[in-house]
Design a protein around this motif. Structure first.
Motif, PDB file in Angstrom:
ATOM      1  N   TYR B 241       0.817  -1.217   0.000  1.00 37.31           N
ATOM      2  CA  TYR B 241       0.000   0.000   0.000  1.00 37.31           C
ATOM      3  C   TYR B 241       0.855   1.273   0.000  1.00 37.31           C
ATOM      4  CZ  TYR B 241      -4.473  -2.345   0.293  1.00 37.31           C
ATOM      5  OH  TYR B 241      -5.579  -3.084  -0.008  1.00 37.31           O
ATOM      6  N   ARG B 242       1.992   1.216   0.702  1.00 32.62           N
ATOM      7  CA  ARG B 242       2.871   2.390   0.734  1.00 32.62           C
ATOM      8  C   ARG B 242       3.364   2.708  -0.674  1.00 32.62           C
ATOM      9  NH1 ARG B 242       6.942   4.518  -0.124  1.00 32.62           N
ATOM     10  NH2 ARG B 242       7.844   2.605  -0.970  1.00 32.62           N
ATOM     11  N   PHE B 243       3.810   1.664  -1.382  1.00 30.38           N
ATOM     12  CA  PHE B 243       4.303   1.841  -2.748  1.00 30.38           C
ATOM     13  C   PHE B 243       3.177   2.325  -3.671  1.00 30.38           C
ATOM     14  CE2 PHE B 243       4.884  -0.053  -7.009  1.00 30.38           C
ATOM     15  CZ  PHE B 243       6.042   0.612  -7.394  1.00 30.38           C
ATOM     16  N   THR B 244       1.988   1.731  -3.512  1.00 32.60           N
ATOM     17  CA  THR B 244       0.837   2.148  -4.325  1.00 32.60           C
ATOM     18  C   THR B 244       0.516   3.622  -4.075  1.00 32.60           C
ATOM     19  OG1 THR B 244      -0.021  -0.109  -4.120  1.00 32.60           O
ATOM     20  CG2 THR B 244      -1.550   1.568  -4.922  1.00 32.60           C
ATOM     21  N   GLY B 245       0.552   4.008  -2.812  1.00 31.13           N
ATOM     22  CA  GLY B 245       0.301   5.404  -2.457  1.00 31.13           C
ATOM     23  C   GLY B 245       1.339   6.350  -3.041  1.00 31.13           C
ATOM     24  N   GLN B 246       2.591   5.897  -3.054  1.00 30.20           N
ATOM     25  CA  GLN B 246       3.646   6.739  -3.639  1.00 30.20           C
ATOM     26  C   GLN B 246       3.359   7.016  -5.118  1.00 30.20           C
ATOM     27  OE1 GLN B 246       7.725   5.403  -3.165  1.00 30.20           O
ATOM     28  NE2 GLN B 246       8.461   6.825  -4.746  1.00 30.20           N
ATOM     29  N   ILE B 247       3.069   5.970  -5.860  1.00 30.66           N
ATOM     30  CA  ILE B 247       2.771   6.119  -7.295  1.00 30.66           C
ATOM     31  C   ILE B 247       1.546   7.013  -7.496  1.00 30.66           C
ATOM     32  CG2 ILE B 247       2.006   4.880  -9.362  1.00 30.66           C
ATOM     33  CD1 ILE B 247       4.666   3.911  -9.007  1.00 30.66           C
ATOM     34  N   LEU B 248       0.515   6.763  -6.684  1.00 32.72           N
ATOM     35  CA  LEU B 248      -0.700   7.569  -6.802  1.00 32.72           C
ATOM     36  C   LEU B 248      -0.405   9.035  -6.475  1.00 32.72           C
ATOM     37  CD1 LEU B 248      -3.763   7.828  -7.209  1.00 32.72           C
ATOM     38  CD2 LEU B 248      -4.077   7.115  -4.823  1.00 32.72           C
ATOM     39  N   GLY B 249       0.356   9.264  -5.407  1.00 34.21           N
ATOM     40  CA  GLY B 249       0.684  10.632  -5.003  1.00 34.21           C
ATOM     41  C   GLY B 249       1.478  11.384  -6.062  1.00 34.21           C
ATOM     42  N   GLU B 250       2.451  10.703  -6.672  1.00 34.26           N
ATOM     43  CA  GLU B 250       3.226  11.343  -7.745  1.00 34.26           C
ATOM     44  C   GLU B 250       2.308  11.718  -8.909  1.00 34.26           C
ATOM     45  OE1 GLU B 250       6.397   8.707  -8.868  1.00 34.26           O
ATOM     46  OE2 GLU B 250       7.335   8.772  -6.887  1.00 34.26           O
ATOM     47  N   SER B 251       1.371  10.836  -9.222  1.00 33.57           N
ATOM     48  CA  SER B 251       0.437  11.128 -10.312  1.00 33.57           C
ATOM     49  C   SER B 251      -0.464  12.310  -9.965  1.00 33.57           C
ATOM     50  CB  SER B 251      -0.431   9.909 -10.619  1.00 33.57           C
ATOM     51  OG  SER B 251       0.346   8.870 -11.167  1.00 33.57           O
ATOM     52  N   LEU B 252      -0.977  12.316  -8.730  1.00 37.17           N
ATOM     53  CA  LEU B 252      -1.869  13.402  -8.327  1.00 37.17           C
ATOM     54  C   LEU B 252      -1.152  14.749  -8.418  1.00 37.17           C
ATOM     55  CD1 LEU B 252      -3.855  11.936  -5.264  1.00 37.17           C
ATOM     56  CD2 LEU B 252      -4.399  11.831  -7.709  1.00 37.17           C
ATOM     57  N   ASP B 279      -1.847   8.123   3.570  1.00 36.11           N
ATOM     58  CA  ASP B 279      -0.688   8.845   4.104  1.00 36.11           C
ATOM     59  C   ASP B 279       0.453   8.929   3.082  1.00 36.11           C
ATOM     60  OD1 ASP B 279      -2.133   9.260   6.358  1.00 36.11           O
ATOM     61  OD2 ASP B 279      -1.010   7.903   7.659  1.00 36.11           O
ATOM     62  N   PRO B 280       0.884   7.787   2.502  1.00 36.74           N
ATOM     63  CA  PRO B 280       1.938   7.917   1.479  1.00 36.74           C
ATOM     64  C   PRO B 280       1.462   8.680   0.232  1.00 36.74           C
ATOM     65  CG  PRO B 280       1.163   5.630   1.632  1.00 36.74           C
ATOM     66  CD  PRO B 280       0.584   6.378   2.794  1.00 36.74           C
ATOM     67  N   THR B 281       0.182   8.576  -0.104  1.00 37.77           N
ATOM     68  CA  THR B 281      -0.332   9.330  -1.257  1.00 37.77           C
ATOM     69  C   THR B 281      -0.130  10.816  -1.022  1.00 37.77           C
ATOM     70  OG1 THR B 281      -2.001   7.640  -1.720  1.00 37.77           O
ATOM     71  CG2 THR B 281      -2.371   9.815  -2.654  1.00 37.77           C
ATOM     72  N   LYS B 282      -0.599  11.276   0.123  1.00 37.59           N
ATOM     73  CA  LYS B 282      -0.492  12.693   0.481  1.00 37.59           C
ATOM     74  C   LYS B 282       0.979  13.128   0.531  1.00 37.59           C
ATOM     75  CE  LYS B 282      -2.294  16.405   2.892  1.00 37.59           C
ATOM     76  NZ  LYS B 282      -2.940  17.386   2.061  1.00 37.59           N
ATOM     77  N   GLU B 283       1.812  12.302   1.153  1.00 36.96           N
ATOM     78  CA  GLU B 283       3.238  12.649   1.285  1.00 36.96           C
ATOM     79  C   GLU B 283       3.876  12.874  -0.085  1.00 36.96           C
ATOM     80  OE1 GLU B 283       5.594   9.616   3.215  1.00 36.96           O
ATOM     81  OE2 GLU B 283       7.443  10.438   2.369  1.00 36.96           O
ATOM     82  N   HIS B 284       3.674  11.926  -1.000  1.00 33.48           N
ATOM     83  CA  HIS B 284       4.347  12.027  -2.293  1.00 33.48           C
ATOM     84  C   HIS B 284       3.662  13.027  -3.236  1.00 33.48           C
ATOM     85  CE1 HIS B 284       7.481   9.013  -1.716  1.00 33.48           C
ATOM     86  NE2 HIS B 284       6.623   8.460  -0.881  1.00 33.48           N
ATOM     87  N   MET B 285       2.398  13.285  -2.990  1.00 40.30           N
ATOM     88  CA  MET B 285       1.719  14.340  -3.731  1.00 40.30           C
ATOM     89  C   MET B 285       2.363  15.689  -3.384  1.00 40.30           C
ATOM     90  SD  MET B 285      -2.337  15.331  -3.495  1.00 40.30           S
ATOM     91  CE  MET B 285      -2.373  16.678  -2.296  1.00 40.30           C
ATOM     92  N   GLU B 286       2.450  15.986  -2.110  1.00 43.04           N
ATOM     93  CA  GLU B 286       3.010  17.277  -1.687  1.00 43.04           C
ATOM     94  C   GLU B 286       4.473  17.431  -2.117  1.00 43.04           C
ATOM     95  OE1 GLU B 286       1.433  19.744  -0.538  1.00 43.04           O
ATOM     96  OE2 GLU B 286      -0.467  18.873   0.116  1.00 43.04           O
ATOM     97  N   LYS B 287       5.213  16.338  -1.984  1.00 43.29           N
ATOM     98  CA  LYS B 287       6.643  16.351  -2.280  1.00 43.29           C
ATOM     99  C   LYS B 287       6.931  16.689  -3.737  1.00 43.29           C
ATOM    100  CE  LYS B 287      10.189  12.858  -1.617  1.00 43.29           C
ATOM    101  NZ  LYS B 287      10.409  11.521  -1.006  1.00 43.29           N
ATOM    102  N   ASN B 288       6.018  16.336  -4.636  1.00 46.50           N
ATOM    103  CA  ASN B 288       6.250  16.531  -6.061  1.00 46.50           C
ATOM    104  C   ASN B 288       5.567  17.772  -6.626  1.00 46.50           C
ATOM    105  OD1 ASN B 288       7.835  14.157  -7.394  1.00 46.50           O
ATOM    106  ND2 ASN B 288       6.582  13.243  -5.777  1.00 46.50           N
TER     107      ASN B 288
END
Lengths: 324, 324
Positions: B241-252, B279-288
């Motif tokens: 789920y963490r990895f899935t969230g990362q990919i989703l967050g980068e896309s968002l 949580d990882p979605t939000k993290e990687h969304m903001e980061k990018n």
């Protein structure tokens, strides 16, 4: 409704170095143009507005202020909702500048302000390659990569006025670092004039192949030199454009799957390389599209003269149809 | 204008397995709902329309056809401009099906048709988490990844009706192959239920760490099992789920830099994992995100009950404001 052909709009394009301005009628004929103002010489934005007014006053008087519908301004980090320029790194004025209000007060005319790529999109819709289109994207490929997106016949500004920063979308996660933003692998870090120079320097280090580029010290390599070498048939310089086109094409495919535009209009110095960059762009765009989008989207070059485009685009904001 | 609260709309959601339908008033109250029709049992689409009519006729008569404004249909590959379903791989009818016209002729009512994710977006705007918003994106995370994009208060359909295929944008160039499209590295190949299972199987092969997932034969691993193991604290399942969230967050992040929405609304089975993916979605969304977009865009879950959302979304098409 008065005959709008007899009405005029003032267009002002503010760049980091110089500012261009002109008087434009509804058909897009520029009856006066000026470029005497050096943006970077004005520490105080009030002096800048005063001098703009002095420059434009004679042409306003010539047609009569009652025949001028308004003023459109294209500026880096310009926000259409607030009429402000917010923290523009390449302008001499710090913080948030309420420029639309300042200009409106000085000239006694309504003033719309947005970023330069959005102004370019409105200009293409009124006077350029996007005439009659309701869904298209303009990508400006210069020192940076800008964009203006039109859907349902209207510019997409987003909830805060900042929509359309396609140059900063990530196309190579973990890729090249963008010096200005710190992001890794953004479109702008590859497909801008700056990116092209970086790609050329990287390729020089990665290969021993002969290339005209080696006749110059590394620090003298700029995008003009890469262009000239490519035009002379230099393989490495051409490979720089092929790679740039690939990255651009992959990005365009993503943009198409977002808003399904009728056309993507390219503008700016980078596309002077013509088919050297356009062919790989088109190839990788089509290759990355879902089949329902393939062979449908026109990839076209701006029809506006580069010298006039900025003034036309800014003036077109005055006639823009917008829901607020 | 008549009081629209007394008016009704019919909502029909066509899925590959079953079709749901109902009668909905302008406030979003569903006064009749049905789900007796198995889409995949109809080789002939005419029989499908006939049976739909038989199912809905009693409730139409109950309120009076003069009080029904129209019919909205959400269907895979539905095209709002043509009213057709075009080459839908998961439906039993081949080619281009003029379903809006067929339904309109049978029922004697106007009919709008679009894809299911667009219908979901209109439903969220009228009855859900996007009430009052003019700029937002709905992402549906189920077997596949769908999306509906609203800008300036209107759905983005694009020049051909196919806009908003964000699940097919490429987020990992050269990455995992999508079995359906052949594309490499699309969002859907990672952030769908199907993608989650693939990620879990990949991780099992890449690590020797103990995990509950090893208690099952590889072919028995489905997204429900990954979810259950993650909920029991299994580290590998949580890492999926963490990895899935990362990919989703980068896309968002990329989507936000396109249309600068006020919110992104997530819907579908995948988000049942809650903070494990959010949580990882939000993290990687903001980061990018470019700094001007950071900490501004709400990431929210759909407020619509999953059982009602499809009917509500389809019925909302009847009230949709659209420029044509």
């Amino acid at each position: 409704m008065p005959n709008r052909v007899d009405q005029y709009a003032i267009g002002i394009d503010i760049g980091g170095t110089g500012t261009k301005y002109g008087l434009v009628n509804h058909r897009g004929d520029i009856s006066y143009r000026g470029s005497n103002i050096r943006t970077n010489e004005y520490d105080d934005v009030n002096d800048f507005v005063d001098d703009l007014y002095k420059e434009l006053k004679p042409s306003i008087d010539a047609v009569g202020i009652e025949n001028i519908k308004g003023i459109g301004v294209g500026a880096p980090n310009g926000n259409v909702y607030t009429g402000t320029i917010d923290f523009a790194p390449n302008l001499p004025w710090r913080g948030v500048i309420p420029l639309a209000k300042m200009i409106s007060d000085k000239f006694g005319l309504p003033c719309s302000l947005t970023n330069d790529a959005n102004a370019a999109a409105v200009g293409e819709m009124m006077y350029g390659a996007a005439r009659g289109m309701r869904d298209f994207i303009v990508i400006t490929l210069g020192t940076g990569v800008g964009s203006g997106i039109v859907s349902n016949g209207m510019l997409i500004y987003g909830h805060d006025g900042f929509a359309g920063e396609l140059g900063h979308t990530i196309i190579r996660p973990g890729g090249r670092k963008h010096e200005g933003t710190g992001a890794h692998g953004s479109l702008e870090s590859y497909a801008s004039a700056t990116g092209i120079v970086l790609t050329a320097k990287e390729m020089l280090q990665q290969t021993d192949k002969p290339t005209l580029l080696r006749n110059y010290p590394l620090e003298q390599i700029d995008s003009k030199l890469v262009y000239e070498c490519a035009m002379q048939g230099d393989e490495i310089a051409q490979e720089v454009y092929r790679f740039t086109g690939q990255i651009l094409g992959e990005s365009l495919a993503n943009f198409i799957m977002f808003s399904s535009p009728e056309a993507i209009i390219l503008f700016g110095g980078v596309i002077k390389a013509g088919s050297l960059i356009l062919d790989p762009t088109k190839e990788h765009m089509e290759k990355n599209l879902l089949n329902i989008f393939q062979n449908k989207v026109k990839l076209v070059l701006s029809e506006l003269k580069e010298a006039d485009a900025a003034i036309l685009g800014a003036s077109a904001l005055v006639w823009e149809k917008r829901e607020v």
